[in-house]
Design a protein around this motif. Structure first.
Motif, PDB file in Angstrom:
ATOM      1  N   LYS A 146       0.867  -1.182   0.000  1.00  0.00           N
ATOM      2  CA  LYS A 146       0.000   0.000   0.000  1.00  0.00           C
ATOM      3  C   LYS A 146       0.898   1.224   0.000  1.00  0.00           C
ATOM      4  O   LYS A 146       1.878   1.268   0.745  1.00  0.00           O
ATOM      5  N   GLU A 181      -3.731   0.371  -3.261  1.00  0.00           N
ATOM      6  CA  GLU A 181      -3.350  -0.823  -2.513  1.00  0.00           C
ATOM      7  C   GLU A 181      -3.450  -2.065  -3.395  1.00  0.00           C
ATOM      8  O   GLU A 181      -4.299  -2.139  -4.287  1.00  0.00           O
ATOM      9  N   LYS A 212      -3.365  -6.312  -2.756  1.00  0.00           N
ATOM     10  CA  LYS A 212      -3.304  -7.390  -1.781  1.00  0.00           C
ATOM     11  C   LYS A 212      -3.778  -8.644  -2.503  1.00  0.00           C
ATOM     12  O   LYS A 212      -4.881  -8.650  -3.069  1.00  0.00           O
TER      13      LYS A 212
END
Lengths: 328, 314
Positions: B111, B157, B159
């Motif tokens: 991030k 971000e 993930k």
């Protein structure tokens, strides 16, 4: 239609059939995969309460990329749904370069089946038929290919600004050619031919690059030179560089075929004070007229002579009437 | 089958061997063998590559498929690949590809919290198995950096969870361990010394210069044209054309030795170049075993049909 009210994006909570595709706000989830005929949004008429389900048309599977709604209005009446279409190249896909050279992918080959360079091991990403170039005359694409090759091997950019004078060398081609040459490639490939192999019968240049032929100067090319009025160039391409022939014609009977060479009597040609020996003049004669009086030389394509011979073989006599240019 | 044997005993001589590069000679065999070896090296030596990506958060500018594709192309150290199982025929996990025998799990979380662009690279991938890691692309300018996957600006971000599996280049190029694999015929260059001596020094120089690569040179003392590097010859025929243009056809004669090959093998870093060659030979042997094993069994009929019967019958 008057009994219909405004429609808003919504899904009935009871409607479980589409709940896995459409959220309660009537819109799809971002990242959702939608196959053919699956629903992706639904609306409900505020007056009649009738629902309408939008289904994905077309066989392509898509992914919801982005959903935006109009928040100015209290009722959700306007939405922007964007799809992503993952597309791998398949046979039949059409591709195009920046020069408008378009083409259809006709075969996909695995890497191992592609040709490769014995020195560097490079193999092509794409193979394009060179016949795409001469008729379409996208010289820019050829130059870009050369520039790209030189540029990526040297690791620098190539300035492709047209009509600029800041290059040191004479022409772009020279510039690029010498760049490639410095890296051990050919300066350029086989080009337009001036001399080369010819056909035995017609004495015209032969077809096919494999056998040493050139790029054909065809009818359309001829027409374009005619339109330009470039008569000399036309003469050069179609005659001088093709089957230029000086034929002997008998002006008395007009025949091309009855001429024969007379064996010159064997005698020593005397030299006149350092001058080259004089060329024995009339050494041809007409067999029909039994004289060499009317012999003239005329430049013509060799196939013309061949045509006359072919016509003679089917009992058609072709005669030529000669005029001096002044009289014509 | 009469007693005539056509068996040959190929020889390999290693010229140069580095981790990611190998150059060797292969002699006493023919083009079919050399090409089989090349094809196996490119398309059939197994490696490990990311094959399944579950994206949890992705607010970057690249879309999910794009990032998954980029992850797949990152070379992973695959020395273990030969002993691993293909997840499609793994018994331990019914082929769903999530067990220690056939898969390796990776996690990535990044991030961007600052105003500067954050580069998410292969170094950010956290492996569940220390033997399978993104390849260290050291030795280049930015050796501290890995392979860039995506760039993030403030607030963005990424993930995800990724599963790497064993595979071969035939299925997808990401599993190919080879950057380039190439071979050339060894050239044999004969200079007609007598004819060459009839040239002036200037003509010799122009002959030497006619080759796009530096194959010939002039000896400074004897002024003789000598071959300095015959392997630099690219079969471009330029010198032959030059000889013809000078009116001296047959000045040099160049043949390709059809039983000697010079291989250059460059690896992506997934496995060492030496491993690549050895594994390729191993894979090739397995492929040939499939033929010889069933030579005299009934299986041959199942596998090869008429061809099997033909092989047994001779």
């Amino acid at each position: 239609m008057s009994d219909q009210g405004p429609r808003i994006f919504k899904r009935e909570h009871s409607d479980m059939s589409i709940s896995s595709f459409v959220d309660s706000d009537g819109l799809p989830h971002v990242g959702q995969v939608i196959h053919q005929d699956e629903p992706y949004c639904s609306t409900i008429d505020q007056v009649t309460n009738s629902k309408y389900i939008y289904r994905r048309k077309g066989s392509e599977t898509v992914i919801v990329d982005y959903v935006a709604v109009d928040t100015k209005n209290k009722n959700l009446q306007k939405a922007n749904i964007r799809f992503r279409h993952p597309r791998n190249p398949v046979i039949g896909d059409k591709f195009s370069s920046r020069h408008g050279q378009k083409g259809v992918c006709s075969q996909l080959w695995p890497d191992i089946d592609m040709p490769f360079s014995g020195i560097t091991g490079m193999s092509p990403d794409l193979i394009i038929n060179p016949h795409a170039f001469p008729s379409r005359m996208t010289i820019g694409m050829l130059l870009e290919i050369l520039a790209a090759k030189g540029g990526c091997l040297h690791g620098n950019f190539v300035d492709a600004t047209p009509f600029s004078d800041d290059t040191e060398s004479e022409s772009l081609v020279e510039d690029l050619g010498s760049k490639l040459r410095a890296l051990g490639f050919n300066y350029h490939g086989t080009e337009v031919r001036a001399t080369g192999q010819v056909d035995q019968i017609t004495r015209q240049p032969i077809k096919g690059r494999k056998r040493g032929g050139g790029v054909r100067f065809g009818e359309m090319e001829r027409d374009s030179l005619l339109a330009h009025g470039a008569a000399y160039l036309l003469h050069d391409r179609l005659h001088v560089c093709s089957d230029y022939h000086v034929a002997d014609v008998c002006s008395l009977c007009g025949s091309l075929l009855t001429t024969t060479t007379i064996q010159p009597p064997k005698r020593v040609i005397r030299e006149f004070g350092g001058l080259p020996p004089t060329k024995a003049l009339k050494k041809v004669k007409c067999l029909a007229c039994q004289t060499s009086k009317g012999m003239e030389t005329v430049a013509m394509p060799y196939v013309f002579k061949y045509l006359v011979a072919e016509l003679a073989a089917m009992n058609i006599k072709m005669t030529i009437q000669l005029n001096s240019r002044a009289a014509a | 089958m009469d007693g005539v044997s056509y068996q040959r005993f190929p020889k390999v001589k290693i010229r140069e061997l580095k981790d990611e590069y190998a150059k060797f000679e292969l002699r006493d065999t023919d083009a079919s063998m050399a090409n089989a070896l090349r094809r196996v090296m490119i398309a059939e030596v197994p490696t490990i590559a990311i094959d399944l990506v579950e994206i949890e958060v992705n607010s970057s500018v690249l879309n999910d498929e794009f990032i998954a594709h980029r992850l797949g192309l990152i070379p992973l150290t695959s020395s273990r690949a030969m002993s691993m199982r293909f997840s499609r025929d793994c018994d331990a996990c019914d082929g769903d590809g999530q067990c220690e025998y056939c898969s390796v799990e990776f996690h990535l979380r990044a991030k961007c919290m600052s105003d500067q662009t954050l580069d998410v690279t292969s170094k950010d991938l956290v492996s569940s198995d220390h033997t399978v890691q993104p390849v260290d692309v050291g030795g280049f300018e930015n050796s501290d950096r890995g392979i860039i996957i995506v760039k993030l600006r403030r607030g963005q971000e990424l993930k995800l969870r990724a599963i790497a599996r064993k595979g071969i280049g035939k299925d997808h190029a990401k599993w190919s361990p080879a950057a380039t694999v190439t071979f050339m015929y060894e050239p044999e260059i004969h200079i007609n010394e007598e004819m060459m001596e009839s040239l002036t020094l200037e003509e010799k120089q122009s002959f030497v210069d006619s080759s796009p690569t530096r194959v010939f040179d002039i000896d400074a003392n004897t002024h003789q044209v000598v071959v300095v590097d015959r392997e630099a010859y690219t079969y471009d025929d330029e010198v032959l054309k030059k000889a013809e243009a000078m009116g001296k056809p047959g000045l040099v004669e160049i043949y390709a030795k059809e039983d000697s090959f010079i291989f250059s093998v460059e690896s992506t870093g997934a496995i060492k170049a030496s491993e690549l060659v050895l594994n390729a030979i191993e894979v090739l042997k397995h492929k040939l075993d499939a033929v010889t094993l069933s030579d005299d069994t009934v299986e041959a009929d199942d596998q090869f049909g008429e061809l099997g019967a033909h092989m047994r019958g001779g």
